[in-house]
Design a protein around this motif. Structure first.
Motif, PDB file in Angstrom:
ATOM      1  N   SER A 129      36.102  11.534 -73.686  1.00 36.80           N
ATOM      2  CA  SER A 129      34.767  10.902 -73.642  1.00 36.80           C
ATOM      3  C   SER A 129      34.204  10.957 -72.096  1.00 36.80           C
ATOM      4  O   SER A 129      32.923  10.981 -71.923  1.00 36.80           O
ATOM      5  CB  SER A 129      34.718   9.718 -74.136  1.00 36.80           C
ATOM      6  OG  SER A 129      35.639   8.788 -73.597  1.00 36.80           O
ATOM      7  N   LEU A 130      35.052  11.226 -71.137  1.00 41.03           N
ATOM      8  CA  LEU A 130      34.863  11.416 -69.735  1.00 41.03           C
ATOM      9  C   LEU A 130      34.368  12.860 -69.491  1.00 41.03           C
ATOM     10  O   LEU A 130      35.132  13.648 -69.743  1.00 41.03           O
ATOM     11  CB  LEU A 130      35.782  10.724 -68.870  1.00 41.03           C
ATOM     12  CG  LEU A 130      36.089   9.548 -68.593  1.00 41.03           C
ATOM     13  CD1 LEU A 130      37.311   9.080 -67.805  1.00 41.03           C
ATOM     14  CD2 LEU A 130      34.708   9.116 -67.560  1.00 41.03           C
ATOM     15  N   THR A 131      33.239  13.058 -68.759  1.00 41.09           N
ATOM     16  CA  THR A 131      32.943  14.346 -68.127  1.00 41.09           C
ATOM     17  C   THR A 131      33.843  14.621 -67.101  1.00 41.09           C
ATOM     18  O   THR A 131      34.630  13.895 -66.392  1.00 41.09           O
ATOM     19  CB  THR A 131      31.720  14.096 -67.847  1.00 41.09           C
ATOM     20  OG1 THR A 131      31.282  13.309 -66.600  1.00 41.09           O
ATOM     21  CG2 THR A 131      30.695  14.071 -69.067  1.00 41.09           C
ATOM     22  N   SER A 132      33.972  16.072 -66.771  1.00 39.98           N
ATOM     23  CA  SER A 132      34.664  16.502 -65.657  1.00 39.98           C
ATOM     24  C   SER A 132      34.457  15.765 -64.192  1.00 39.98           C
ATOM     25  O   SER A 132      35.473  15.493 -63.436  1.00 39.98           O
ATOM     26  CB  SER A 132      34.909  17.948 -65.641  1.00 39.98           C
ATOM     27  OG  SER A 132      33.546  18.527 -65.259  1.00 39.98           O
ATOM     28  N   ASP A 133      33.465  15.429 -63.949  1.00 38.43           N
ATOM     29  CA  ASP A 133      33.224  14.955 -62.671  1.00 38.43           C
ATOM     30  C   ASP A 133      33.482  13.652 -62.450  1.00 38.43           C
ATOM     31  O   ASP A 133      33.806  13.426 -61.469  1.00 38.43           O
ATOM     32  CB  ASP A 133      31.536  15.080 -62.547  1.00 38.43           C
ATOM     33  CG  ASP A 133      30.766  14.556 -63.503  1.00 38.43           C
ATOM     34  OD1 ASP A 133      31.291  14.130 -64.600  1.00 38.43           O
ATOM     35  OD2 ASP A 133      29.587  14.368 -63.387  1.00 38.43           O
ATOM     36  N   LEU A 134      33.456  12.825 -63.589  1.00 38.33           N
ATOM     37  CA  LEU A 134      33.884  11.419 -63.699  1.00 38.33           C
ATOM     38  C   LEU A 134      35.550  11.461 -63.554  1.00 38.33           C
ATOM     39  O   LEU A 134      35.835  10.567 -63.134  1.00 38.33           O
ATOM     40  CB  LEU A 134      33.301  10.604 -64.756  1.00 38.33           C
ATOM     41  CG  LEU A 134      31.798  10.378 -64.840  1.00 38.33           C
ATOM     42  CD1 LEU A 134      31.478   9.382 -65.876  1.00 38.33           C
ATOM     43  CD2 LEU A 134      31.453   9.819 -63.254  1.00 38.33           C
ATOM     44  N   LYS A 135      36.006  12.128 -64.174  1.00 34.59           N
ATOM     45  CA  LYS A 135      37.468  12.566 -64.006  1.00 34.59           C
ATOM     46  C   LYS A 135      38.075  12.794 -62.873  1.00 34.59           C
ATOM     47  O   LYS A 135      38.887  12.071 -62.378  1.00 34.59           O
ATOM     48  CB  LYS A 135      37.976  13.662 -65.280  1.00 34.59           C
ATOM     49  CG  LYS A 135      37.846  13.141 -66.761  1.00 34.59           C
ATOM     50  CD  LYS A 135      38.437  14.325 -67.566  1.00 34.59           C
ATOM     51  CE  LYS A 135      38.114  14.238 -68.695  1.00 34.59           C
ATOM     52  NZ  LYS A 135      38.612  15.107 -69.704  1.00 34.59           N
ATOM     53  N   ALA A 136      37.415  13.665 -62.272  1.00 39.78           N
ATOM     54  CA  ALA A 136      37.781  14.015 -60.721  1.00 39.78           C
ATOM     55  C   ALA A 136      37.368  12.991 -59.776  1.00 39.78           C
ATOM     56  O   ALA A 136      38.112  12.503 -58.982  1.00 39.78           O
ATOM     57  CB  ALA A 136      36.840  15.140 -60.306  1.00 39.78           C
ATOM     58  N   ALA A 137      36.381  12.223 -60.214  1.00 40.46           N
ATOM     59  CA  ALA A 137      35.775  10.906 -59.266  1.00 40.46           C
ATOM     60  C   ALA A 137      36.777   9.769 -59.341  1.00 40.46           C
ATOM     61  O   ALA A 137      37.077   8.976 -58.160  1.00 40.46           O
ATOM     62  CB  ALA A 137      34.315  10.433 -59.810  1.00 40.46           C
ATOM     63  N   ARG A 138      37.558   9.582 -60.485  1.00 39.89           N
ATOM     64  CA  ARG A 138      38.449   8.692 -60.553  1.00 39.89           C
ATOM     65  C   ARG A 138      39.636   8.984 -59.476  1.00 39.89           C
ATOM     66  O   ARG A 138      39.981   7.936 -58.886  1.00 39.89           O
ATOM     67  CB  ARG A 138      39.179   8.732 -61.935  1.00 39.89           C
ATOM     68  CG  ARG A 138      38.628   8.012 -63.184  1.00 39.89           C
ATOM     69  CD  ARG A 138      39.323   7.892 -64.447  1.00 39.89           C
ATOM     70  NE  ARG A 138      38.689   6.727 -65.287  1.00 39.89           N
ATOM     71  CZ  ARG A 138      39.425   6.549 -66.541  1.00 39.89           C
ATOM     72  NH1 ARG A 138      40.567   7.225 -66.554  1.00 39.89           N
ATOM     73  NH2 ARG A 138      38.946   5.907 -67.108  1.00 39.89           N
ATOM     74  N   ILE A 139      39.972  10.041 -59.506  1.00 35.92           N
ATOM     75  CA  ILE A 139      41.224  10.600 -58.597  1.00 35.92           C
ATOM     76  C   ILE A 139      40.620  10.395 -56.989  1.00 35.92           C
ATOM     77  O   ILE A 139      41.458   9.952 -56.360  1.00 35.92           O
ATOM     78  CB  ILE A 139      41.611  12.080 -58.930  1.00 35.92           C
ATOM     79  CG1 ILE A 139      42.069  12.165 -60.411  1.00 35.92           C
ATOM     80  CG2 ILE A 139      42.848  12.396 -57.993  1.00 35.92           C
ATOM     81  CD1 ILE A 139      42.520  13.554 -60.656  1.00 35.92           C
ATOM     82  N   PHE A 140      39.694  10.951 -56.955  1.00 34.41           N
ATOM     83  CA  PHE A 140      39.118  10.923 -55.332  1.00 34.41           C
ATOM     84  C   PHE A 140      38.986   9.648 -55.104  1.00 34.41           C
ATOM     85  O   PHE A 140      39.278   9.359 -53.858  1.00 34.41           O
ATOM     86  CB  PHE A 140      37.811  11.761 -55.450  1.00 34.41           C
ATOM     87  CG  PHE A 140      37.900  13.258 -55.321  1.00 34.41           C
ATOM     88  CD1 PHE A 140      38.470  13.945 -54.145  1.00 34.41           C
ATOM     89  CD2 PHE A 140      37.656  14.219 -56.395  1.00 34.41           C
ATOM     90  CE1 PHE A 140      38.777  15.333 -54.188  1.00 34.41           C
ATOM     91  CE2 PHE A 140      37.853  15.254 -56.359  1.00 34.41           C
ATOM     92  CZ  PHE A 140      38.320  15.951 -55.163  1.00 34.41           C
ATOM     93  N   MET A 141      38.265   8.864 -55.653  1.00 31.97           N
ATOM     94  CA  MET A 141      37.965   7.402 -55.416  1.00 31.97           C
ATOM     95  C   MET A 141      39.216   6.692 -55.314  1.00 31.97           C
ATOM     96  O   MET A 141      39.214   5.636 -54.163  1.00 31.97           O
ATOM     97  CB  MET A 141      36.964   6.812 -56.323  1.00 31.97           C
ATOM     98  CG  MET A 141      35.630   7.477 -56.135  1.00 31.97           C
ATOM     99  SD  MET A 141      34.719   7.415 -54.678  1.00 31.97           S
ATOM    100  CE  MET A 141      34.692   5.696 -54.484  1.00 31.97           C
ATOM    101  N   SER A 142      40.130   6.892 -55.908  1.00 35.89           N
ATOM    102  CA  SER A 142      41.512   6.193 -55.744  1.00 35.89           C
ATOM    103  C   SER A 142      42.227   6.346 -54.617  1.00 35.89           C
ATOM    104  O   SER A 142      42.640   5.579 -53.917  1.00 35.89           O
ATOM    105  CB  SER A 142      42.401   6.475 -56.985  1.00 35.89           C
ATOM    106  OG  SER A 142      41.988   6.140 -58.372  1.00 35.89           O
ATOM    107  N   PHE A 143      42.118   7.593 -54.105  1.00 33.58           N
ATOM    108  CA  PHE A 143      42.590   7.978 -52.910  1.00 33.58           C
ATOM    109  C   PHE A 143      41.776   7.687 -51.756  1.00 33.58           C
ATOM    110  O   PHE A 143      42.274   7.229 -50.883  1.00 33.58           O
ATOM    111  CB  PHE A 143      42.960   9.544 -52.839  1.00 33.58           C
ATOM    112  CG  PHE A 143      44.166  10.082 -53.697  1.00 33.58           C
ATOM    113  CD1 PHE A 143      45.305   9.956 -52.882  1.00 33.58           C
ATOM    114  CD2 PHE A 143      44.062  10.534 -54.686  1.00 33.58           C
ATOM    115  CE1 PHE A 143      46.387  10.470 -53.494  1.00 33.58           C
ATOM    116  CE2 PHE A 143      45.218  11.313 -55.371  1.00 33.58           C
ATOM    117  CZ  PHE A 143      46.207  11.339 -54.535  1.00 33.58           C
ATOM    118  N   ALA A 144      40.578   7.324 -52.042  1.00 32.91           N
ATOM    119  CA  ALA A 144      39.994   7.044 -51.042  1.00 32.91           C
ATOM    120  C   ALA A 144      40.120   5.586 -50.628  1.00 32.91           C
ATOM    121  O   ALA A 144      40.171   5.106 -49.589  1.00 32.91           O
ATOM    122  CB  ALA A 144      38.067   7.040 -51.139  1.00 32.91           C
ATOM    123  N   ILE A 145      40.285   4.828 -51.686  1.00 25.86           N
ATOM    124  CA  ILE A 145      40.626   3.157 -51.439  1.00 25.86           C
ATOM    125  C   ILE A 145      42.080   3.211 -50.756  1.00 25.86           C
ATOM    126  O   ILE A 145      42.070   2.343 -49.871  1.00 25.86           O
ATOM    127  CB  ILE A 145      40.902   2.463 -52.994  1.00 25.86           C
ATOM    128  CG1 ILE A 145      39.156   2.373 -53.454  1.00 25.86           C
ATOM    129  CG2 ILE A 145      41.302   1.112 -52.648  1.00 25.86           C
ATOM    130  CD1 ILE A 145      39.370   2.041 -54.852  1.00 25.86           C
TER     131      ILE A 145
END
Length: 237
Positions: A81-97
């Protein structure tokens, strides 16, 4: 003193950027989809007809808002149910935190060592490694936040009225989380710039020679020195 104030300013900007990174990641308002009438949406076994529904898509949860019903938030049932941009955003934002938290810790350690250097009169350069590393990590955090924000914004702008992308919604819009992400990027970038160039602009000599906290050596008063110099003459007489 100037280096200390600049360091505090960079630490403040970096801390605000770190907090905003947490907020943007947790917020469910990354993307707004206005659902059409009679869209066969099932909620608790019932069908909603003739009503406009707002669906908020975040990185971790999705929320539904309807006039007669309070905001309903649920976790995503599957990654499909997640689009590709939101899937990638999960990873990027987790590393950003993670990067912003480490940068905050390093900037605090660098500030403490800077004050200890002034008090101990230490002229070593090890303390600047923490400040420089914190600045570089803030730069990396800025890049990690910038990539998913731009990716999601471009996808929403290009496919706002694409039926295959909106999945039955009338339109999709940019959410408040993406708008808040731009000040987040600015604060992280300012913190990185200040802490990185602090090591280049403030040399060791200017930072460590400002009135160290060592106990001062007692100096004899000039009048007493004159008396001491005159004492042999008095003894001669």
């Amino acid at each position: 003193m100037i280096c200390c104030l600049i360091h505090i300013l960079g630490l403040l900007f970096g801390t605000i950027g770190m907090i905003l990174t947490w907020i943007v990641t947790i917020m469910p308002y990354w993307r707004l989809a206005v659902l059409a009438e009679n869209n066969d949406l099932i909620i608790d076994g019932g069908r909603i007809d003739g009503e406009w529904i707002s669906r908020w898509d975040g990185l971790w949860i999705t929320c539904l808002k309807q006039p007669q019903i309070n905001l309903i938030c649920n976790n995503y049932g599957s990654m499909v149910s997640l689009t590709s941009d939101l899937k990638a955003a999960r990873i990027f934002m987790s590393f950003a935190i993670a990067m912003s938290v480490i940068a905050f810790i390093f900037s605090v350690i660098g500030f403490v060592l800077n004050q200890c250097c002034r008090c101990w009169g230490d002229k070593g350069s090890e303390r600047h490694c923490f400040t420089l590393t914190a600045g570089l990590l803030y730069f990396l955090s800025t890049l990690l936040v910038l990539i998913p924000v731009i990716w999601t914004t471009v996808n929403v702008s290009r496919r706002a009225y694409d039926a295959s992308y909106t999945r039955g919604a009338v339109r999709i819009e940019i959410g408040q989380a993406l708008m808040l992400a731009w000040p987040n990027i600015v604060f992280l970038l300012l913190g990185g710039i200040i802490l990185t160039f602090l090591c280049c602009c403030c040399s060791l000599s200017t930072c460590c020679t400002e009135e160290p906290c060592k106990p001062s050596v007692y100096k004899q008063h000039p009048a007493r020195e004159e008396r001491a110099s005159c004492s042999p003459r008095m003894e001669y007489i």
